[in-house]
Every structure is written in C-alpha cells, then in structure tokens.
Motif scaffolding. Structure first.
Motif, PDB file in Angstrom:
ATOM      1  N   MET A 123       0.992 -10.558  -0.164  1.00 23.16           N
ATOM      2  CA  MET A 123       0.087 -10.310   0.963  1.00 23.16           C
ATOM      3  C   MET A 123       0.840 -10.118   2.274  1.00 23.16           C
ATOM      4  O   MET A 123       0.464  -9.295   3.105  1.00 23.16           O
ATOM      5  N   VAL A 180      -5.271  -5.477  -0.280  1.00 25.14           N
ATOM      6  CA  VAL A 180      -4.435  -6.175  -1.259  1.00 25.14           C
ATOM      7  C   VAL A 180      -5.243  -7.254  -1.974  1.00 25.14           C
ATOM      8  O   VAL A 180      -5.064  -7.479  -3.183  1.00 25.14           O
ATOM      9  N   TYR A 181      -6.148  -7.912  -1.266  1.00 24.73           N
ATOM     10  CA  TYR A 181      -7.005  -8.924  -1.907  1.00 24.73           C
ATOM     11  C   TYR A 181      -7.867  -8.269  -2.981  1.00 24.73           C
ATOM     12  O   TYR A 181      -8.043  -8.824  -4.076  1.00 24.73           O
ATOM     13  N   PHE A 235      -4.945  -6.550   4.510  1.00 26.69           N
ATOM     14  CA  PHE A 235      -5.169  -7.789   3.761  1.00 26.69           C
ATOM     15  C   PHE A 235      -6.310  -7.615   2.754  1.00 26.69           C
ATOM     16  O   PHE A 235      -6.175  -7.983   1.580  1.00 26.69           O
ATOM     17  N   VAL A 290      -5.170 -15.222  -2.930  1.00 26.33           N
ATOM     18  CA  VAL A 290      -4.313 -14.899  -1.788  1.00 26.33           C
ATOM     19  C   VAL A 290      -2.887 -15.260  -2.171  1.00 26.33           C
ATOM     20  O   VAL A 290      -2.512 -16.434  -2.211  1.00 26.33           O
TER      21      VAL A 290
END
Length: 397
Positions: free
Chosen positions: A26, A59-60, A56, A21
C-alpha cells in the motif's frame, strides 16, 4: 449472512477489513502519488491527498478481489478473514471511495488526473482472475499502477505531463517489473502445478532471474542519462547507487529473501529520488574537474579503470585472467590499426595527454586498448563464472 469467517461483532469485522491493508504494497502507491505532486514543485496538499487516497482505494480493491478469488473461487489460499458477502461489501465500499476521489479530482484538479486515476482501479479490480495468469499482465500490473500514481499525482497539480514524470514513471515500471518477476518466482512450483503463467513459469527460474536482473540494471542506469540531459536533478543517481547496492546483494539470494531486500530497496530508491527532486541538494555544484592533473588527466582515468579491470579479473581467478590476457592480445593489433587510422585522418584528438608517442600513436591509446577489453572481460567473467570442473577442462585443452 455474516461478513467475517472468524468471530463476530464490530471488532471482528473491523479486524477483517483492516487485514486487507498491506503496508508493504500500500505504501509505495500512496507515496509515489505524493512524489508525483512534489515533482510538480509547489503543490496543493489537498489535491495531492485526494489522489493518494484514490491510489489507496485502488490497491485495497486489488487485495480484496485477489483474496476473494484465491480463497472462495480458486481454493488456493488456506484461509481468508471474510465471507463472500464480506468480500463483495469490501469491494463495493472501496469502489465507492475511489469514485468519490474521482469526483473530487474532477472538481479540484483536472480531467487529465481523472483519466490517469481510473486505470488504477481497473488494474486492481481485474488483477484476479483476468490479469494474474498472463506473464505480461501479472508482472506489469502493479508497476504500471505505480507509474500511473506518479503521473496522476503530477497531472493533478499541473494539468499536464512533462519529461521528468514520464521518464520516472518508465523507470519505476521497468525496475518494479524486475522486482515482481523475482517475487513471483517464490511460488514457482505451485504456479507451475496449476498452470499459472508467471514469467518464472514461462521462462524458467534461471532465465526469469536473468530478465529480472536486466530490468533492474536498465531501470537504475536510466537515471544517469536522464540526469546528464537535465531531465532529473543532479543528485538523482545517488538514489540509483543506493538501490543498486541492495540489488547487487539481493540477486544472489533465494526469491523470498531477494524480494524482501528489493522491496525495501525500492523504498530507498523512492526516498532518494524524493530528496533529489524536492530539495535538490547538489544543484549548482559543478562536476569535479580532473583536468587539474594537466597532461596526466587521461592517464589517471586509465589507471582508475585499469585497476578496476585487474581487480575483477583477479577476483574471477587465475584461469579467467589468462583467458582475458589472450583475448586482449588478439584484439590489440586490430585496435592499434583502427586507432592509428582514426587519429591520422583527424576523427578525434586527445588534448589532455602526456605527449609521449609510441609506434605512431599516443602512449595513452596503447593503455586504452588494453584497459577497455580487460574491463569488459572482467565484468563478463564476474557475471558468468565458470565452475572448477570447467576451468580444469579448459586448461586441459
């Protein structure tokens, strides 16, 4: 088989997955998804949070896949907290979370929001090793994802798209594309050694920096005509000015420092636009009316821009000022004939002027024909300064 490469137990596993993260990367997608919802006006916070959560997870997924490829497959990174199995589990969990968000959007929102969300995950998953070796996709992957965050956040609330979200998404793609070009230039030497085709490698450092500056300038300026045409609210250009100040400082720095400044400037840009859209602080306030100066209105504007031109030329140096003076002198006769003819045949009129005429045209037009080319040349000399040696050679000639 273990999930992590360092340590053991639940705490080590939690730390390894939490390490993927990255708030710097993020926060913008999540914030932009919420911004898209705010752009719609009154919005459903549950739907907005679901779409932001989808962003989220997308992107993770990108971070886990990128780390897996760079460390376990390419051997580019020095270390990675997770084993191959741990990376695959992380990808599976992130994908499951993303799919759960898609289902929730299908139930709570609209099919259009689902259609706009799905490419976010595809961009994240395919970033490495498919997209990150091509100059176009390695540069535009993240910016396009940000654009989809905005469009999807808006569509989740309204079921449609409009000029404002489409325009802002385009602005974000262009501006962040410029930031990404500068960011990729940090690894120019290494990328070149492994034939990784970023924009910096493809164009070279100098030309890639010029392209990045052009993208930043186009994106930030685009907010102005979008505001003039009432696509965006009146206070929107303030966000461009704030980011523009940061960008002006950043472009003269090395790639690492410039990226740090520009990323933070992008946060400022997004925050400024959010305030402009959600609170509309300048709505209903008319533009300043400088016609209160009466017949001196046109003259006053020329004094303002003429002062700016003079300041730029003085800053550029004496040689630059003399070059500009010679160019203005050559341009002036052509401009004079052109101006006299257009006024004579009635192409345009100048009501807010002193009424003083000289050689058949208003006094203000004579000044205009000096100020405009001087301002252009002042900007040119500032953007393209000559070295001291070049100045001496030019004077010698």
């Amino acid at each position: 088989m273990t999930l992590v490469r360092h340590g053991g137990g639940p705490i080590a596993v939690a730390r390894a997955y939490a390490s993927q993260v990255h708030p710097v990367f993020m926060l913008p997608p999540v914030a932009t998804a919420l911004f898209g919802a705010a752009l719609a006006g009154q919005f459903d916070p549950v739907v907005a949070l679901v779409y932001a959560t989808a962003a989220f997870f997308a992107v993770y997924t990108a971070h886990v896949k990128d780390g897996f490829v760079d460390f376990h497959l390419r051997d580019e990174d020095d270390d990675h907290p997770m084993t191959k199995r741990g990376c695959r589990l992380g990808l599976a969990v992130a994908t499951a979370g993303f799919l759960a968000c898609l289902v929730a959007l299908a139930v709570l929102a609209t099919p259009l929001s689902v259609a706009l969300a799905l490419p976010m995950w595809l961009i994240g998953y395919l970033h490495a090793p498919q997209f990150d070796t091509n100059p176009v996709t390695t540069t535009l992957g993240y910016p396009v994802g940000i654009g989809l965050c905005l469009l999807g956040g808006y569509a989740a609330q309204t079921g449609t798209l409009a000029a404002a979200p489409l325009s802002l998404a385009a602005v974000f793609v262009v501006v962040l594309g410029g930031v990404k070009i500068i960011d990729d230039a940090k690894d120019y030497e290494y990328d070149r050694s492994i034939d990784k085709r970023t924009v910096a490698v493809a164009l070279g450092r100098r030309r890639s920096r010029s392209l990045a500056i052009a993208a930043l300038a186009v994106g930030l300026f685009a907010v102005v005509p979008l505001t003039v045409t009432e696509v965006l609210p009146p206070a929107s250009p303030v966000a461009s000015v704030a980011f523009g100040v940061v960008a002006a400082i950043a472009v003269g720095k090395d790639s690492t420092t410039a990226t740090m400044l520009l990323v933070r400037g992008a946060y400022l840009f997004l925050a400024g636009l959010l305030v402009a859209v959600f609170f509309r602080p300048l709505a209903g306030i008319p533009l300043p009316d400088i016609t209160v100066l009466g017949p001196y209105t046109y003259l006053a504007t020329e004094v303002l821009f003429g002062s700016a031109a003079l300041a730029l030329l003085v800053w550029a140096g004496r040689a630059a000022t003399w070059r500009a003076a010679r160019t203005v002198a050559v341009v002036y006769p052509v401009a004079y004939v052109w101006d006299w003819y257009t006024l004579e045949v009635g192409v345009f009129s100048i009501p807010m002027r002193t009424g003083i005429e000289l050689l058949g045209i208003p006094l203000e037009e004579h000044i205009f024909m000096i100020v405009v080319p001087a301002l252009v040349l002042g900007i040119h000399e500032t953007l393209h300064p000559r070295s001291a040696r070049a100045e001496k050679e030019s004077d010698a000639k």
